[in-house]
Design an enzyme around this catalytic site. Sequence first.
Site, short mmCIF file in Angstrom:
data_model
loop_
_atom_site.label_atom_id
_atom_site.label_comp_id
_atom_site.label_asym_id
_atom_site.label_seq_id
_atom_site.Cartn_x
_atom_site.Cartn_y
_atom_site.Cartn_z
N ASP A 4 0.83 -1.20 0.00
CA ASP A 4 0.00 0.00 0.00
C ASP A 4 0.87 1.27 0.00
O ASP A 4 1.94 1.29 0.62
CB ASP A 4 -0.88 -0.03 1.25
CG ASP A 4 -1.83 1.15 1.33
OD1 ASP A 4 -2.76 1.21 0.50
OD2 ASP A 4 -1.65 1.99 2.23
N GLU A 20 1.47 -0.04 -4.85
CA GLU A 20 0.45 0.94 -5.21
C GLU A 20 1.15 2.26 -5.52
O GLU A 20 1.58 2.97 -4.63
CB GLU A 20 -0.55 1.12 -4.07
CG GLU A 20 -1.65 2.10 -4.44
CD GLU A 20 -2.49 2.55 -3.25
OE1 GLU A 20 -3.67 2.88 -3.46
OE2 GLU A 20 -1.95 2.58 -2.12
#
Length: 597
Positions: free
Chosen positions: A309, A338
């Site tokens: 993330d 990400e």
Amino acid sequence: MNTIIQRIEPPFWYFGMNKPEVQILFYGKNISEYIITLEDSTALTNVKRTVNPNFIFVTINTQNITTNEIYFKFQQKNKRSFIQKYELRKRRKDSALRKSFDASDCVYLLMPDRFANGNPNNKNDSNTTEKYNRNLPEGRHGGDIQGIIKHLDYIKKLGATAIWSTPLCEDNDANYSYHGYAQSDVYKIDPRYGTNEDYVILVEKAHQCGLKIIMDYVTNHWGIEHWMVKESPTADWIHRFENYTETNHKRSTVSDINASKIDRTICLNGWFVPTMPDLNITNPLVFNYLYQNAIWWIEYANLDGFRVDTYNYSEPEFIAKWTKAITDEYPNFNLVGEITMRNQSLLSYWQKDSAIAKIQNFNSNLPSVMDFAVSDALQMVFNEDDDRWDQGITKIYDHLSKDFLFPNVNNLMIFGENHDTRRLHHIYNNDIRKYKLVMSMLATMRGIPQLYYGSEIGMTGDQNLGDADIRRDFPGGWNDDKNDAFTKEGRTEFQNTLFDFTSKLFQWRKTNKAIHFGKTTHYIPENNVYVYFRYDNNQSVMVIINNHPEKQELNTNRFKENINHYTMAKEVLEHHIFKLAENISIEGKSALILELA
């Protein structure tokens, strides 16, 4: 565990790691006042005390330890002493060489709280604040690990080969804790999802079904309720400002040679939101903690990959070092970051061995990035019937024309939607034709396709109404649901049409190596029709995407360089045969996927 020691992290470790040293955190009242010794004094290599007397970090070298248990002696000066046992476990056979996910896979993204409630007894927990309230869109709805296990066969039948679940570790926020990105304990599965042992069982059962498990790992921030945010070992464990400072989200400042220092600092050190404090990964203790936690989960749960993330919100040099430490231990392990950027040059900067990043002597070591540029295009082009210059399907062509920027295009994660984007069926107003066009491209383009739970049965949602609306409950995941979309009998005709198409398409994708790792040749779109070929030395696939609302006729002479010696083609879903010496007709807003023969 001795009553003085309240936490030990990692709770145990493993023999035979590439890096034999492990730094163990002991937490307890005034624990740093104790002198720590081991019977084998050579194995204890460092004892680190901090300004907070309740923490002590002890480093041991496991290389020459031959027993499964070691015993630390904690001795106060001229006072009491106690013994603390620490366990060292044997690794699984060939653990370091585990196979990860790659372009032969199709990843199914789900949010566990919204997927299925398999154990109605864990909806609430006395140690977590937010309680079950399915009537509240942003509340805890009770989905759990058992719900995922219960529906592994459904995911497999869909054609997926890997599962990416949003974070399962404890998130003890008072509100909005369902998404899991504000973790309060990264060594513990949230009890409302199950236990650590339940997670291990999920991975085991997934592997038995031929499915891989990808953990959603968060390096940039924890939750405000994390126990080490409430009581930090050091003053600089998290980034602090005189006044609350939120990240400016301008991740281009990392590579921007003209960026001001203050803009770059706020981007990297600012908090994601008020409930997500920013971790200082440049602190060696923080770095070791995050690296060891990641390794521990891979070994303990037998994981197949990470989705990382907010990857480029962390200090670049150190997140690259963190990534390399993991891939040094597991050479085949894939991590997809990400990188929420839409510019291909900025995206490519973050993939391992990027030529662009090399100009600045930087290498992220990150094998895969999420291709948000293509995702954005897939979310708009099929509503564009006109292909003037940069409109319609030409957008996709233009994006793929920049593939030279990426060191490994086959390892990009491609997707039409995820838990942070608009829902496809909302954008395309439940138009089955447009959904099929998106899926046809995801199944045949270069990269690793990722599907978002419920898209295959028409789940929709309006992001303008809040994130919870694009993260609705899967129908049938709860006993009192009116219809069970996990079963053919429980789905509507519309839902079955979508599911059957998606399943047939991605089951076929499993069989074609040219799609997985082949090369691409594409042709400039004409009349909003895009043709591309995926091929290797043994196979060739011709893909025709007609984004025009009306039927189109293609003269195959234009594609001779790829048709080459092939004379026939079989459509992969309905098995219709086409003669390649003749024109090919294709209906409006439809796709043809042809295996050449």
